[in-house]
Design a protein around this motif. Structure first.
Motif, PDB file in Angstrom:
ATOM      1  N   ASP A  65     -27.255  16.312  23.547  1.00  0.00           N
ATOM      2  CA  ASP A  65     -26.233  16.025  24.546  1.00  0.00           C
ATOM      3  C   ASP A  65     -25.793  14.563  24.552  1.00  0.00           C
ATOM      4  OD1 ASP A  65     -26.264  18.624  25.218  1.00  0.00           O
ATOM      5  OD2 ASP A  65     -26.979  18.376  27.268  1.00  0.00           O
ATOM      6  N   GLY A  66     -26.645  13.662  24.097  1.00  0.00           N
ATOM      7  CA  GLY A  66     -26.259  12.260  24.029  1.00  0.00           C
ATOM      8  C   GLY A  66     -25.241  11.971  22.947  1.00  0.00           C
ATOM      9  N   HIS A  67     -25.029  12.934  22.043  1.00  0.00           N
ATOM     10  CA  HIS A  67     -24.067  12.768  20.944  1.00  0.00           C
ATOM     11  C   HIS A  67     -22.984  13.845  21.017  1.00  0.00           C
ATOM     12  CE1 HIS A  67     -26.747   9.816  19.059  1.00  0.00           C
ATOM     13  NE2 HIS A  67     -27.717  10.624  19.420  1.00  0.00           N
ATOM     14  N   ARG A  68     -22.757  14.335  22.237  1.00  0.00           N
ATOM     15  CA  ARG A  68     -21.807  15.421  22.434  1.00  0.00           C
ATOM     16  C   ARG A  68     -20.373  14.958  22.183  1.00  0.00           C
ATOM     17  NH1 ARG A  68     -22.871  19.504  26.475  1.00  0.00           N
ATOM     18  NH2 ARG A  68     -23.975  17.940  27.714  1.00  0.00           N
ATOM     19  N   ARG A  69     -19.650  15.755  21.410  1.00  0.00           N
ATOM     20  CA  ARG A  69     -18.232  15.517  21.166  1.00  0.00           C
ATOM     21  C   ARG A  69     -17.543  16.861  20.964  1.00  0.00           C
ATOM     22  NH1 ARG A  69     -15.752  11.023  20.804  1.00  0.00           N
ATOM     23  NH2 ARG A  69     -16.932   9.089  20.720  1.00  0.00           N
ATOM     24  N   PRO A  70     -16.230  16.929  21.194  1.00  0.00           N
ATOM     25  CA  PRO A  70     -15.518  18.166  20.875  1.00  0.00           C
ATOM     26  C   PRO A  70     -15.453  18.373  19.368  1.00  0.00           C
ATOM     27  CG  PRO A  70     -13.979  16.454  21.528  1.00  0.00           C
ATOM     28  CD  PRO A  70     -15.358  15.912  21.785  1.00  0.00           C
ATOM     29  N   LEU A  71     -15.345  19.615  18.958  1.00  0.00           N
ATOM     30  CA  LEU A  71     -15.262  19.910  17.525  1.00  0.00           C
ATOM     31  C   LEU A  71     -14.060  19.233  16.877  1.00  0.00           C
ATOM     32  CD1 LEU A  71     -16.259  23.695  17.336  1.00  0.00           C
ATOM     33  CD2 LEU A  71     -17.485  21.749  16.368  1.00  0.00           C
ATOM     34  N   SER A  72     -12.995  19.045  17.638  1.00  0.00           N
ATOM     35  CA  SER A  72     -11.799  18.407  17.078  1.00  0.00           C
ATOM     36  C   SER A  72     -12.066  16.983  16.610  1.00  0.00           C
ATOM     37  CB  SER A  72     -10.664  18.406  18.111  1.00  0.00           C
ATOM     38  OG  SER A  72     -11.072  17.733  19.294  1.00  0.00           O
ATOM     39  N   SER A  73     -13.142  16.362  17.088  1.00  0.00           N
ATOM     40  CA  SER A  73     -13.454  14.999  16.655  1.00  0.00           C
ATOM     41  C   SER A  73     -13.833  14.949  15.180  1.00  0.00           C
ATOM     42  CB  SER A  73     -14.586  14.412  17.507  1.00  0.00           C
ATOM     43  OG  SER A  73     -15.787  15.133  17.329  1.00  0.00           O
ATOM     44  N   ILE A  74     -14.245  16.087  14.604  1.00  0.00           N
ATOM     45  CA  ILE A  74     -14.567  16.120  13.173  1.00  0.00           C
ATOM     46  C   ILE A  74     -13.349  15.696  12.356  1.00  0.00           C
ATOM     47  CG2 ILE A  74     -15.222  17.629  11.245  1.00  0.00           C
ATOM     48  CD1 ILE A  74     -16.823  19.295  13.249  1.00  0.00           C
ATOM     49  N   ARG A  75     -12.175  16.153  12.778  1.00  0.00           N
ATOM     50  CA  ARG A  75     -10.931  15.809  12.067  1.00  0.00           C
ATOM     51  C   ARG A  75     -10.682  14.305  12.049  1.00  0.00           C
ATOM     52  NH1 ARG A  75      -6.309  18.096  15.380  1.00  0.00           N
ATOM     53  NH2 ARG A  75      -7.267  16.575  16.772  1.00  0.00           N
ATOM     54  N   ASP A  76     -11.152  13.590  13.082  1.00  0.00           N
ATOM     55  CA  ASP A  76     -10.880  12.159  13.197  1.00  0.00           C
ATOM     56  C   ASP A  76     -12.006  11.297  12.638  1.00  0.00           C
ATOM     57  OD1 ASP A  76      -8.530  12.827  14.610  1.00  0.00           O
ATOM     58  OD2 ASP A  76      -9.692  13.062  16.450  1.00  0.00           O
ATOM     59  N   ALA A  77     -13.036  11.918  12.059  1.00  0.00           N
ATOM     60  CA  ALA A  77     -14.183  11.157  11.556  1.00  0.00           C
ATOM     61  C   ALA A  77     -13.821  10.432  10.259  1.00  0.00           C
ATOM     62  CB  ALA A  77     -15.363  12.085  11.327  1.00  0.00           C
ATOM     63  N   GLN A  78     -14.564   9.381   9.983  1.00  0.00           N
ATOM     64  CA  GLN A  78     -14.416   8.668   8.706  1.00  0.00           C
ATOM     65  C   GLN A  78     -15.409   9.190   7.679  1.00  0.00           C
ATOM     66  OE1 GLN A  78     -15.187   4.922  10.615  1.00  0.00           O
ATOM     67  NE2 GLN A  78     -13.091   4.201  10.310  1.00  0.00           N
ATOM     68  N   VAL A  79     -16.609   9.535   8.140  1.00  0.00           N
ATOM     69  CA  VAL A  79     -17.654  10.084   7.273  1.00  0.00           C
ATOM     70  C   VAL A  79     -18.274  11.282   7.980  1.00  0.00           C
ATOM     71  CG1 VAL A  79     -19.909   9.687   6.202  1.00  0.00           C
ATOM     72  CG2 VAL A  79     -18.189   7.873   6.184  1.00  0.00           C
ATOM     73  N   VAL A  80     -18.413  12.388   7.269  1.00  0.00           N
ATOM     74  CA  VAL A  80     -19.104  13.563   7.795  1.00  0.00           C
ATOM     75  C   VAL A  80     -20.213  13.924   6.821  1.00  0.00           C
ATOM     76  CG1 VAL A  80     -18.915  15.952   8.579  1.00  0.00           C
ATOM     77  CG2 VAL A  80     -16.968  14.403   8.840  1.00  0.00           C
ATOM     78  N   VAL A  81     -21.436  14.042   7.345  1.00  0.00           N
ATOM     79  CA  VAL A  81     -22.586  14.392   6.511  1.00  0.00           C
ATOM     80  C   VAL A  81     -23.031  15.802   6.870  1.00  0.00           C
ATOM     81  CG1 VAL A  81     -24.901  13.756   5.786  1.00  0.00           C
ATOM     82  CG2 VAL A  81     -23.298  11.971   6.506  1.00  0.00           C
ATOM     83  N   ILE A  82     -23.080  16.681   5.866  1.00  0.00           N
ATOM     84  CA  ILE A  82     -23.526  18.061   6.057  1.00  0.00           C
ATOM     85  C   ILE A  82     -24.980  18.149   5.624  1.00  0.00           C
ATOM     86  CG2 ILE A  82     -23.045  20.487   5.616  1.00  0.00           C
ATOM     87  CD1 ILE A  82     -20.679  18.996   6.810  1.00  0.00           C
ATOM     88  N   LEU A  83     -25.861  18.463   6.562  1.00  0.00           N
ATOM     89  CA  LEU A  83     -27.277  18.642   6.281  1.00  0.00           C
ATOM     90  C   LEU A  83     -27.635  20.110   6.457  1.00  0.00           C
ATOM     91  CD1 LEU A  83     -28.549  15.546   8.293  1.00  0.00           C
ATOM     92  CD2 LEU A  83     -28.155  15.681   5.832  1.00  0.00           C
ATOM     93  N   GLY A  84     -28.788  20.513   5.915  1.00  0.00           N
ATOM     94  CA  GLY A  84     -29.160  21.920   5.963  1.00  0.00           C
ATOM     95  C   GLY A  84     -28.703  22.635   4.711  1.00  0.00           C
ATOM     96  N   ASP A  85     -29.213  23.840   4.521  1.00  0.00           N
ATOM     97  CA  ASP A  85     -28.999  24.535   3.251  1.00  0.00           C
ATOM     98  C   ASP A  85     -27.922  25.606   3.276  1.00  0.00           C
ATOM     99  OD1 ASP A  85     -31.023  23.149   1.866  1.00  0.00           O
ATOM    100  OD2 ASP A  85     -32.571  24.419   2.752  1.00  0.00           O
ATOM    101  N   GLU A  86     -27.442  26.003   4.455  1.00  0.00           N
ATOM    102  CA  GLU A  86     -26.527  27.142   4.517  1.00  0.00           C
ATOM    103  C   GLU A  86     -25.071  26.686   4.549  1.00  0.00           C
ATOM    104  OE1 GLU A  86     -27.462  30.160   7.324  1.00  0.00           O
ATOM    105  OE2 GLU A  86     -29.631  29.996   7.032  1.00  0.00           O
TER     106      GLU A  86
END
Length: 710
Positions: free
Chosen positions: A358-379
């Motif tokens: 909850d301390g890092h809560r953001r709307p999903l639309s914020s992904i579009r405005d990110a500069q770097v997105v890191v995908i972790l996990g295997d699926e």
């Protein structure tokens, strides 16, 4: 942050101040003036000016201009068809040209009554036609896919569908063939349109050219009701409207929530609603007789049977939750079993702590405005939360860097960095990374639609810590079909003395469940869900269930054990809200729920959980995942069977190269004496030493596999 620069634009004599660079269509709307459009749709990217419906006169320019392709500049003077004879003539000519070969079949067209072309023709078009020749016809309908039909003679070549395929979903399967008057919309090489978001082109089409095979000739606009609710097929929680006629769901439409889904739906959420009417739907309580047969029970007989099973089990009860229950269902079940009976143990959805991020809560639309997105996990992200995959594509188009390994230097150097965990058992580790790196936002993608809400509600019912499962398990209570088909739950059911299950379908219960009580679909429920952002959203029942819902069963059973449980979602939520939702009234959860403000991190910072050390892998590490188009609901929708995953095995580029395996080649994967033959799919998103496949195609293989050309 600097304030946006404003410019002054005059539209039909109305002066308006708008942000510099705003679209001229939106600028006119700010002045209270509509400029009609067909091809224009801001979500599809840069406008193309294809339909010419928005032609207007701009002072200083000698020719008519398409308003959709123009932006506001200071001092611009614009005249639309309301005040410009030239613009009115151009608009009338455009509509007349569009209607030259358009069929007059509005009474039988599925778009009739909801059609922009129909509306704009009545408002702006000529009162009669000058054309008396035969209109052009095509073969109809053309099956674009099992879910989409194409009536080519209705198409006005706005290119909304092809632009969605190319620039939003990026599946590149819909194309425009030929040129000029011979242009037609088709799939690439006439192959079926097989893509997880294909159904969006039906809603995008401004005429009746692309229609749903499920909804075709099923209803007319004056016979239907559209019920605003939330999709219950994955943890994204897309906002939808369920169209009903005569007490049955006929279609699902998007209900644009710009922070969650931007108006898009995956095909599972759009087309899987018909599972509600499956032939093996459980509509009455059933008691097992013999190995496979069931006898129907009345309401009172079923409650008597359930009471006997629960009393005989004492505290030796284990509950298996599916993660698709409403918050209210999970809470009342916990009130009955944990508080009323002292049976604490449960098999929970894969959420470790509902408030951890909850301390890092953001709307999903914020992904579009990110500069770097890191995908972790295997699926694959698209298999767990498909709309998140669309946001990732939008981010990449806007210049974001998408990483599949954690590069701390790049994350620390980005002002807007987002972490996403796609896979099980990673929430605590994700929270630890997010806290340590102080990232802009973080998302954990659960497998089930209401995993966060279920875990939080279950915990809120009692402060006592969950003990280990009792041995022996005298009664296993299974809640939901997703839990009933879970291999681990089925193994536990075989060991339990008795099994009581709430389920929609009988097939998977046969030979396993002693007492089967009817369950409901998300389309039949009143209650709330919490999506992967932590957003509390309201479910509204679109249709009545064929039997009492779970809350009524639980409340009735509670009476037998003197546990006071209200059978109404609003009453349950009122009690629960006082504990965990700051007293929010049930009625205050609107049609488009806001995202709660950020909460401070836990008092004790999260630290990565220690995972058991895995044995050394001699071959390749096999990762399996549950495909999006799988599960009890999808299995019962014939139109979605073509979306089931192909028998493929993903390999990294390095692993494929070292084994001489090319993309699409037939390969053999083997372990412990078992082997399967699959097609190779070379991926840039996999780390070296890892291979990935849908679990249904590699059953019997261990996690250490050898891969070679077949």
């Amino acid at each position: 942050m600097n304030a946006p620069e404003l410019v002054t634009v005059t539209v039909d004599g109305v002066e308006v101040h708008v942000e510099k660079g705003a679209g001229l269509v939106e600028t006119a709307l700010a002045a209270g003036i509509e400029i009609p459009v067909f091809c224009y749709e801001p979500r599809l990217g840069a406008p193309v000016g294809a339909c010419r419906m928005c032609l207007c006169e701009v002072e200083g320019m000698p020719k008519m201009q398409t308003a959709c392709t123009m932006t506001a500049t200071d001092g611009m003077i614009v005249r639309s068809a309301l005040t410009s004879p030239k613009a009115a003539e151009a608009q009338d000519s455009t509509l007349e040209f569009i209607l030259v070969n358009h069929p007059l079949d509005c009474p039988v067209c599925d778009k009739g009554g909801e059609c922009p072309l129909q509306d704009l023709t009545f408002r702006y078009g000529p009162g009669s036609s000058r054309m008396f020749f035969a209109k052009r016809t095509f073969e109809k309908p053309i099956p674009v896919s099992p879910t989409i039909a194409l009536d080519r003679e209705r198409c006005i070549l706005c290119y909304r569908c092809t632009r969605f395929s190319e620039t939003v979903a990026e599946d590149m399967q819909l194309v425009a063939l030929n040129r000029g008057s011979q242009s037609v919309i088709a799939t690439f090489e006439d192959e079926p349109y097989v893509a997880p978001f294909s159904g969006n082109v039906i809603e995008l089409c401004p005429v009746g050219a692309l229609t749903s095979t499920q909804y075709r000739f099923e209803a007319r606009p004056w016979e239907i009701q559209n019920v605003p609710t939330v999709c219950g097929m994955c943890p994204v929680g897309c906002n939808v409207a369920a169209t009903t006629r005569e007490g049955k769901v006929k279609r699902i439409l998007s209900r644009n929530h710009p922070e969650i889904d931007d108006g898009w739906l995956c095909d599972k959420g759009r087309f899987a609603f018909s599972h509600v009417y499956a032939s093996d739907r459980v509509t009455e309580a059933r008691r097992r007789r013999g190995a496979q047969a069931y006898d129907a029970l009345s309401w009172d007989e079923a409650i008597d049977e359930a009471e006997e099973l629960v009393r005989n089990a004492g505290t030796h009860i284990v509950t298996a939750l599916s993660g698709s229950e409403t918050v209210e269902q999970a809470y009342t079940l916990a009130r009955l079993l944990r508080v009323g009976l002292g049976a604490h143990s449960a098999v929970m959805p894969e959420v470790e702590n509902a408030r951890l991020l909850d301390g890092h809560r953001r709307p999903l639309s914020s992904i579009r405005d990110a500069q770097v997105v890191v995908i972790l996990g295997d699926e694959p992200v698209a298999e767990r939360a498909p709309i998140v995959d669309l946001w990732l594509r939008a981010a990449r188009r806007d210049g974001a860097e998408i990483l599949y390994e954690l590069d701390e230097e790049k994350v620390r150097g980005a002002e807007r960095a987002i972490l996403i965990w796609s896979g099980p058992d990673g929430e605590t580790e994700l929270a630890a990374h997010a806290e340590r790196l102080d990232v802009w936002g973080a998302f954990y993608l659960p497998r089930t639609p209401n995993a966060r809400g279920v875990c939080e509600a279950w915990s809120a019912a009692s402060d006592e810590e969950e003990p280990e499962a009792p041995v022996p398990v005298r009664l296993l209570v299974i809640s939901g079909d997703e839990a009933l088909v879970n291999p681990d739950v089925r193994d536990l059911a075989r060991e339990a003395e008795h099994v009581l299950a709430f389920a929609m379908f009988e097939r998977q219960a046969r030979g396993l469940v002693d007492l089967l009580l009817p369950a409901t679909s998300y389309l039949e429920r009143e209650g709330t869900y919490v999506n992967l952002e932590g957003r509390l959203q309201r479910l509204r029942p679109a249709v009545m269930p064929p039997a009492p819902d779970e809350l009524e069963w639980i409340a009735k059973l509670g009476e037998r054990f003197e546990v006071d449980i209200p059978p109404y979602a609003a009453s349950v939520f009122e009690e629960l809200s006082a504990q965990i939702y700051d007293g929010l009234p049930f009625a205050a959860i609107g049609e488009q729920a806001p995202l709660p403000s950020r909460s401070p991190p836990p008092a004790e910072p999260a630290s990565p959980t220690k995972k058991p050390r895995q044995a050394k892998v001699s071959g390749l590490r096999l990762v399996t995942y549950r495909p999006l188009f799988s599960g009890p609901a999808v299995e019962r929708v014939p139109e979605l069977q073509f979306q089931r995953p192909a028998p493929e095995l993903e390999l990294s580029q390095d692993d494929a190269r070292s084994r001489g395996i090319e993309n699409g080649a037939e390969i053999e994967a083997s372990s412990n004496g078992t082997s399967v033959r699959l097609r190779a799919r070379v991926s840039r998103k996999l780390a070296r030493g890892t291979v990935r496949a849908a679990e249904e195609h590699v059953r019997g293989l261990l996690h250490d596999v050898e891969v070679k050309r077949a």
